[in-house]
Write a protein that holds these residues in place. Sequence first.
Motif, short mmCIF file in Angstrom:
data_model
loop_
_atom_site.label_atom_id
_atom_site.label_comp_id
_atom_site.label_asym_id
_atom_site.label_seq_id
_atom_site.Cartn_x
_atom_site.Cartn_y
_atom_site.Cartn_z
N UNK A 276 3.26 24.32 -69.74
CA UNK A 276 2.67 26.11 -69.17
C UNK A 276 1.58 25.69 -68.57
N UNK A 277 0.87 24.76 -68.91
CA UNK A 277 -0.99 24.12 -67.78
C UNK A 277 0.26 23.88 -66.77
N UNK A 278 1.06 23.82 -66.37
CA UNK A 278 1.56 23.12 -64.66
C UNK A 278 1.46 24.87 -64.00
N UNK A 279 2.19 26.31 -65.31
CA UNK A 279 2.24 27.16 -64.60
C UNK A 279 1.28 27.67 -64.04
N UNK A 280 -0.38 28.08 -65.14
CA UNK A 280 -1.05 27.89 -64.75
C UNK A 280 -2.06 26.95 -63.28
N UNK A 281 -1.63 26.08 -63.15
CA UNK A 281 -1.65 25.36 -62.21
C UNK A 281 -1.53 25.89 -60.63
N UNK A 282 -0.55 26.69 -60.87
CA UNK A 282 0.16 26.96 -59.92
C UNK A 282 -0.75 28.15 -59.51
N UNK A 283 -0.36 28.70 -60.62
CA UNK A 283 -0.59 29.98 -60.08
C UNK A 283 -2.89 29.91 -59.12
N UNK A 284 -2.85 28.99 -59.75
CA UNK A 284 -4.69 28.52 -59.69
C UNK A 284 -4.96 28.58 -58.18
N UNK A 285 -3.32 27.31 -57.57
CA UNK A 285 -3.46 27.10 -56.47
C UNK A 285 -2.73 28.43 -54.92
N UNK A 286 -1.96 29.71 -55.91
CA UNK A 286 -1.66 29.95 -55.28
C UNK A 286 -2.66 31.19 -55.06
N UNK A 287 -3.63 31.58 -55.62
CA UNK A 287 -4.89 32.28 -55.11
C UNK A 287 -5.54 31.63 -54.15
N UNK A 288 -6.07 30.36 -54.19
CA UNK A 288 -6.73 29.53 -53.16
C UNK A 288 -5.86 29.09 -51.72
N UNK A 289 -5.08 29.07 -51.69
CA UNK A 289 -4.16 29.28 -50.77
C UNK A 289 -3.95 30.88 -49.80
N UNK A 290 -4.01 31.38 -50.88
CA UNK A 290 -4.94 33.58 -50.90
C UNK A 290 -5.36 33.52 -49.89
N UNK A 291 -6.33 32.47 -50.28
CA UNK A 291 -7.63 32.57 -49.49
C UNK A 291 -7.74 31.91 -48.26
N UNK A 292 -7.49 30.76 -48.14
CA UNK A 292 -7.76 30.14 -47.09
C UNK A 292 -6.91 31.01 -46.37
#
Length: 421
Positions: free
Chosen positions: A71-87
């Motif tokens: 579950x934590x890995x899934x939330x971490x992946x969502x966090x990274x996905x948003x940051x990559x969109x920002x990048x």
Amino acid sequence: MPTHASLIEHFLLAARSSEMRTLDQLAHGCQLVAAVCELVHELQRERGISNIYLASGGARFGSEREEQRTRSDTAERHFYEYLRQMQEGEPSLWGSARLYHRTARVLLQLDDLAELRRGIRTCLLDTAEATQAWSDLIAGLLAIVFEAADIATDAEISRALVALFHFLQAKEHTGQERAWGSVGFASGSFTPELKARLLHLRESQQRCLDVFIRFTGEQERVNWAGIETSEETAELARLRRMVDGFDPASPIPADVSEIWFAVATSRIDHMRRLEQQLSAALMAMAQARLQQARLALQDNRSRLQEASEPESGPVSPLSLLLESTNDESSTMPVSGSVRALYDLLQEQAEHLQEMSDQLEEARSALTERKLIERAKGLLMQYQGLSEADAFAALRRSAMEGHCRLADVASRVIGAAEKLKG
């Protein structure tokens, strides 16, 4: 017509455009906050499960720990996905160097997560080391929310961010209480130091909730009151009284740790649902304010374009002011363009003043927090105090001096700066 009418129009519209860009930054910041909230919630749960696993020597919560990691890995992946969109998007959508810095620092901490989990799985870490590592990571994530609140220049959004940040802090203190309480129950002992830590965490929760209630909306206060009067909260209160009454020498059944974890988790899950409501309302508010700013910009452009020139010749700004103070029967001719410019100037001035007045209260709450956190850090650094003892010292000084906690913190910081000088 004023000599520099085109310049005046340009900067009037530029002011509206700047407000719109700022609101756009805030809207993206609110999306970042939502991603942070999801990750923090899962890491808080993994921290509590890990403590029961470690305190029991790996005998309890082994499978739960693996499930929660997913579950934590899934939330971490969502966090990274948003940051990559920002990048990949507009590079200045957050508009704050400190917010970028906080995010980069958290990414470094997340890179160490695999090592932390390895130490927990092999029981090479004790509960204190593991809890501190989890809490440092979560504190870094919450600092992102703080920076988002600190740079907010819209009064309504700023108040909502202040409320959400303090609610998240209250939830984090609740999560730490769950984690440290799990240590006591799973190990079968509550030392005086552990009991003092748990008491400090309860008090910290209430301080943050007081600020949350001060800045949040009426419906959110009603929702929180429902959580406070729930059966889960009553059960948690009974377990807290049990902890307070434990003698260090008295044995505690280890399986009570699972009851404690379940009850504390139920409360935190209720808080998570309210947190999601706050986050969703915040994003909706940011989008609504952005739309309002777009409409205001369009309205300003239309009014300037529709304004007509009079036949009577130029009118000075002084004449316009004099006309506004005369009686209604005055027939002094005034250019439509001049009238539009001055009307828009007046409206913008009133709008900016209103925003400034409303922002002051929200900003003061964040400033006071900065002062208190910095003063605590100085006492911990120079007097070797724990966080709980440092805060207790500040609070004791405030009570004895009949003054605000922030005032005591300010004096501590001033004294430290004098010593450095």
